[in-house]
Scaffold this active site. Structure first.
Site, PDB file in Angstrom:
ATOM      1  CG  HIS A  98      39.835  51.309  36.706  1.00  0.00           C
ATOM      2  ND1 HIS A  98      40.177  50.967  35.418  1.00  0.00           N
ATOM      3  CD2 HIS A  98      38.930  50.388  37.113  1.00  0.00           C
ATOM      4  CE1 HIS A  98      39.487  49.888  35.052  1.00  0.00           C
ATOM      5  NE2 HIS A  98      38.727  49.516  36.073  1.00  0.00           N
ATOM      6  CD  GLU A 170      39.344  46.300  39.318  1.00  0.00           C
ATOM      7  OE1 GLU A 170      38.261  45.745  39.180  1.00  0.00           O
ATOM      8  OE2 GLU A 170      39.643  47.362  38.761  1.00  0.00           O
TER       9      GLU A 170
HETATM   10  C1  PEP Z   1      37.176  46.583  35.783  1.00  0.00           C
HETATM   11  O1  PEP Z   1      37.431  47.060  34.677  1.00  0.00           O
HETATM   12  O2  PEP Z   1      37.466  47.167  36.843  1.00  0.00           O
HETATM   13  C2  PEP Z   1      36.505  45.286  35.858  1.00  0.00           C
HETATM   14  C3  PEP Z   1      36.449  44.643  36.993  1.00  0.00           C
HETATM   15  O3  PEP Z   1      35.972  44.863  34.680  1.00  0.00           O
HETATM   16  P1  PEP Z   1      35.339  43.440  34.310  1.00  0.00           P
HETATM   17  O4  PEP Z   1      34.570  42.935  35.507  1.00  0.00           O
HETATM   18  O5  PEP Z   1      34.459  43.734  33.153  1.00  0.00           O
HETATM   19  O6  PEP Z   1      36.480  42.543  33.985  1.00  0.00           O
END
Ligand code: PEP
Length: 254
Positions: A98, A170
């Site tokens: 992450h 992400e």
């Molecule tokens: C994350 O931190 O993995 C994430 C997807 O956060 P958010 O949806 O709050 O942007």
């Protein structure tokens, strides 16, 4: 084989065991889960046992995940948790890489690769998170960063372990408070690159690996991402931290 649709959330460093257990219980009561779907909830380590008590310690359609794991089977690693410890709790999944682990705890691609191999070797499912920073994107090397994270992270993974693997794309500039929501045009080329990277690493079998998108997803934009051909699900933070928000984001995204 068609890839499954996955949807889940990570509570990060939030919630007591009792709060996580109530969330999971309410989620179970709020959803009819179609058979081709995998949902997951990733609470803090301290909540895992309480959530498994609710799940019934049997395979459950809402997977329970951990936020990290160490690569060593045991030893002098104060503060760390091993794959065996997660297995003893019948944890279904572990998220590795992450952006917050990479950024605040300086986890490197090579360390993450050791964790991926240890977790897969122990029979855990792995959700490997990859994503470029705003700076890398501004220099036009976002795709290269993601491919590097993917290639090192998955180095040495065996074709027969691919059924345990999922990737979360992400973009770091899009996640968490202060993140900017990405557009489909931002996500599509990188998802395509990840798909091609998986195919390159594992020949034809790379197509089996589900790719999730995460970053400022909420009910208003969830469907934008799941409409993309290489996106097989969503990894949602803030918008899914209430049961209503989880359910609404899932229903609009699925
Ligand atoms: C994350 O931190 O993995 C994430 C997807 O956060 P958010 O949806 O709050 O942007």
């Amino acid at each position: 084989m068609p890839r499954s649709f996955l949807f889940g959330t990570n509570f990060k460093m939030n919630q007591t065991p009792a709060e996580s257990a109530v969330f999971y219980q309410q989620l179970v009561e709020s959803l009819q889960i179609p058979p081709d779907i995998h949902l997951f909830v990733i609470p803090p380590y301290t909540s895992l046992s309480a959530v498994k008590d609710v799940a019934g310690w049997q395979p459950h359609p809402i997977w329970v995940g951990a936020q990290n794991v160490h690569w060593a089977p045991d030893g002098a690693y104060t503060g760390e948790i091993s794959v065996g410890m997660l297995r003893a709790l019948d944890v279904d999944l572990v998220v590795l890489g992450h952006a917050e682990r990479r950024r605040y705890f300086h986890e490197t691609d090579v360390e993450l690769n050791r964790k991926v191999l240890a977790a897969l070797g122990a029979g855990l499912r792995v959700l490997l998170a990859v994503g470029e920073t705003a700076e890398e994107r501004s220099f036009g090397v976002g795709g290269e960063t993601v491919l590097r994270q993917l290639r090192i992270g998955l180095h040495g993974v065996q074709p027969e372990q691919l059924g345990q693997m999922q990737i979360a794309y992400e973009p770091v500039w899009s996640i968490g408070a202060g993140g900017t929501a990405a557009s489909a045009e931002d996500v599509e080329p990188i998802a395509k690159l990840i798909r091609a990277g998986c195919e390159d690493l594992f020949a034809g079998s790379g197509t089996e690996i589900p790719i999730l998108y995460g970053g400022s997803v909420d009910p208003s934009n969830a469907a934008t991402f799941t409409a993309l051909p290489d996106i097989d699900g969503l990894f949602v933070g803030r918008a899914a931290w209430t049961v209503d928000g989880f359910v609404a984001s899932f229903h609009t995204g699925y």
